[in-house]
Design a protein around this motif. Structure first.
Motif, PDB file in Angstrom:
ATOM      1  N   GLU A 334      38.372  36.788  36.893  1.00  0.00           N
ATOM      2  CA  GLU A 334      39.325  36.763  38.008  1.00  0.00           C
ATOM      3  C   GLU A 334      39.202  38.022  38.864  1.00  0.00           C
ATOM      4  O   GLU A 334      39.255  37.959  40.098  1.00  0.00           O
ATOM      5  N   GLN A 335      39.051  39.176  38.215  1.00  0.00           N
ATOM      6  CA  GLN A 335      38.905  40.425  38.951  1.00  0.00           C
ATOM      7  C   GLN A 335      37.622  40.444  39.770  1.00  0.00           C
ATOM      8  O   GLN A 335      37.614  40.878  40.920  1.00  0.00           O
ATOM      9  N   MET A 336      36.534  39.939  39.185  1.00  0.00           N
ATOM     10  CA  MET A 336      35.251  39.934  39.895  1.00  0.00           C
ATOM     11  C   MET A 336      35.289  38.967  41.068  1.00  0.00           C
ATOM     12  O   MET A 336      34.754  39.260  42.144  1.00  0.00           O
ATOM     13  N   ALA A 337      35.920  37.823  40.877  1.00  0.00           N
ATOM     14  CA  ALA A 337      36.045  36.847  41.966  1.00  0.00           C
ATOM     15  C   ALA A 337      36.824  37.447  43.124  1.00  0.00           C
ATOM     16  O   ALA A 337      36.482  37.241  44.298  1.00  0.00           O
ATOM     17  N   GLN A 338      37.874  38.213  42.802  1.00  0.00           N
ATOM     18  CA  GLN A 338      38.672  38.845  43.850  1.00  0.00           C
ATOM     19  C   GLN A 338      37.853  39.880  44.616  1.00  0.00           C
ATOM     20  O   GLN A 338      38.004  40.030  45.830  1.00  0.00           O
ATOM     21  N   ARG A 339      36.955  40.577  43.927  1.00  0.00           N
ATOM     22  CA  ARG A 339      36.117  41.600  44.570  1.00  0.00           C
ATOM     23  C   ARG A 339      35.189  40.992  45.610  1.00  0.00           C
ATOM     24  O   ARG A 339      34.830  41.642  46.598  1.00  0.00           O
ATOM     25  N   VAL A 340      34.732  39.750  45.372  1.00  0.00           N
ATOM     26  CA  VAL A 340      33.802  39.107  46.312  1.00  0.00           C
ATOM     27  C   VAL A 340      34.510  38.048  47.165  1.00  0.00           C
ATOM     28  O   VAL A 340      33.861  37.211  47.795  1.00  0.00           O
ATOM     29  N   TYR A 341      35.855  38.061  47.145  1.00  0.00           N
ATOM     30  CA  TYR A 341      36.672  37.234  48.031  1.00  0.00           C
ATOM     31  C   TYR A 341      36.464  35.732  47.825  1.00  0.00           C
ATOM     32  O   TYR A 341      36.363  34.955  48.769  1.00  0.00           O
ATOM     33  N   LEU A 342      36.384  35.315  46.544  1.00  0.00           N
ATOM     34  CA  LEU A 342      36.250  33.897  46.218  1.00  0.00           C
ATOM     35  C   LEU A 342      37.314  33.527  45.200  1.00  0.00           C
ATOM     36  O   LEU A 342      37.839  34.380  44.482  1.00  0.00           O
ATOM     37  N   SER A 343      37.627  32.234  45.142  1.00  0.00           N
ATOM     38  CA  SER A 343      38.531  31.770  44.109  1.00  0.00           C
ATOM     39  C   SER A 343      37.819  31.837  42.756  1.00  0.00           C
ATOM     40  O   SER A 343      36.592  31.677  42.688  1.00  0.00           O
ATOM     41  N   PRO A 344      38.539  32.079  41.656  1.00  0.00           N
ATOM     42  CA  PRO A 344      37.887  32.182  40.339  1.00  0.00           C
ATOM     43  C   PRO A 344      37.070  30.949  39.973  1.00  0.00           C
ATOM     44  O   PRO A 344      35.967  31.070  39.440  1.00  0.00           O
TER      45      PRO A 344
END
Length: 432
Positions: A334-344
């Motif tokens: 979830e944190q990584m998805a947020q970093r690249v501006y995508l849904s998990p």
């Protein structure tokens, strides 16, 4: 396949010259099977990276043919990646509705040169030693193009190649999403519904299928399901324009949410929704509504479908670089998805498709590889090693290590220590 009789090679050469000079990238003119007829700048025909890396020439040709097939399928433009992970884009030249030639731009880098060497060449391809040096030496000739410029450049090539195509062929490619085509499909659906004795209920399952297709980036299926929904809306509204407008706007909002789930930029999509509300209020008749909706849906879906490959490449590179430097920290999907501006959910699916393994499996592999280096050193406790590479629990570290390496961490350390002693003894024996 040879070039068609009506194909103007001289004009195509001038087009390649102009594009290469304006954009600073190589441009190649080939037939449908990849035979090179002209090259301007450093293009695929001159690129020696595959040879330097030990790849087969056929792999490069196959990626070019795939790019051409996809460009024809997706309306005349397509971004793809060559076997070396470099970016290219292509537009087909048509004759009698069939692609007989193509203009290919690239290869070029969309990431920093050193990141490409570390992540793609060393990390993904496992190059080292002389082959790595050979490839790296050739990279000075490969231009760097920021990801945000690739879409504009590919659109420019599409328009340039459109000039080469027959006007009728170019129009046919654009008609796929044209107003007349949509109206025709709507009319066919309405005729089908009229055969029933009563007005059917709102097709919720069709709506769900359409939204699912958007999230899965299945453009053809999304358009087909959408046309059925429009047919129902126009039929059930009884021709009442105000009601149709309201329902279409509600549909656009739903599609926008699905587009965000599929990777579209949330800020852009939400801003567009406000503009949709303003635009739709000014439409005065059925034809104007269809034409406006056609253009709107084309722009919206392009934000999800057309350049997913370029967005994926940028997202993957960002993720790989981050994991290789922050593996010791607590990192969740979830944190990584947020970093690249995508849904998990979308990030998870794309990562697995591009990397061949899940996000968690990839992160664990990095951590285990780092732990092997520490296990070869004396005096570091197993508990400390687990924490140093990002595992909070030693038992879980042991479980993951055994699954990847086939032996527990301590057994690995003992085997490495025994091997080191044997090598040291062998060196003592060969001393004069």
């Amino acid at each position: 396949m040879a070039l068609g009789k009506s194909f103007n090679l001289k004009l195509a050469q001038e087009c390649a010259d102009a594009f290469s000079a304006a954009c600073g990238v190589g441009c190649v003119v080939t037939d449908a099977q990849g035979t090179v007829y002209y090259e301007q700048g450093y293009g695929c025909a001159s690129c020696q990276l595959c040879h330097a890396a030990g790849h087969r020439p056929e792999d490069c040709v196959q990626s070019q043919l795939y790019g051409m097939a996809e460009s024809t399928r997706f309306g005349g433009k397509y971004v793809y990646f060559c076997p070396m992970g470099l970016t290219c884009f292509v537009s087909p030249v048509l004759e009698d509705e069939e692609a007989t030639a193509k203009l290919t731009v690239g290869p070029f880098l969309m990431v920093d040169r050193q990141d490409y060497i570390a992540c793609d060449l060393e990390g993904q391809m496992g190059l080292c030693g002389q082959p790595l040096l050979n490839v790296a030496a050739l990279l000075d000739r490969i231009p760097y193009i920021p990801a945000e410029k690739v879409t504009g450049m590919s659109n420019l090539l599409f328009m340039a190649v459109g000039f080469l195509n027959k006007v009728s062929s170019a129009n046919r490619m654009l008609e796929v999403q044209g107003s007349a085509a949509i109206q025709g499909q709507i009319t066919a659906y309405i005729q089908q519904v009229k055969n029933d004795t009563a007005v059917p209920p709102y097709p919720l399952e069709t709506e769900r299928a359409m939204l699912r297709a958007v999230r899965q980036m299945n453009k053809g299926e999304a358009q087909r399901q959408l046309n059925e929904l429009l047919g129902y809306l126009f039929f059930s509204s009884g021709g009442e324009l105000g009601r149709i407008k309201t329902q279409i706007y509600e549909l656009l909002v739903l599609i926008s949410r699905a587009a965000i789930d599929a990777g579209a930029n949330p800020e852009v999509i939400l801003s567009d929704n406000h503009q949709y509300r303003m635009d739709i209020n000014g439409l005065q008749d059925f034809d104007a509504l269809c034409l406006w909706f056609t253009k709107t849906m084309g722009a919206l879906m392009d934000g999800v479908f057309d350049w997913a490959g370029a967005r994926h490449a940028n997202m993957i590179h960002q993720t790989v670089q981050y994991l290789n430097t922050h593996y010791a920290e607590k990192i969740t999907l979830e944190q990584m998805a947020q970093r690249v501006y995508l849904s998990p959910s979308y990030f998870s699916r794309v990562f697995k498709e591009e990397m061949g393994e899940s996000f968690t499996a990839y992160l664990n592999r990095i951590r285990i590889d780092r732990s092997k280096v520490l296990l070869r050193q004396k005096g570091i406790r197993l508990t400390d090693i687990a924490q140093l590479v990002g595992f909070e629990d030693q038992s879980y570290f042991t479980k993951v290590f055994k699954k990847q390496e086939g032996v527990p961490p301590l057994r690995y350390r003992e085997a490495h220590a025994a091997g080191t002693k044997e090598r040291a003894g062998a060196k003592q024996q060969v001393k004069p």
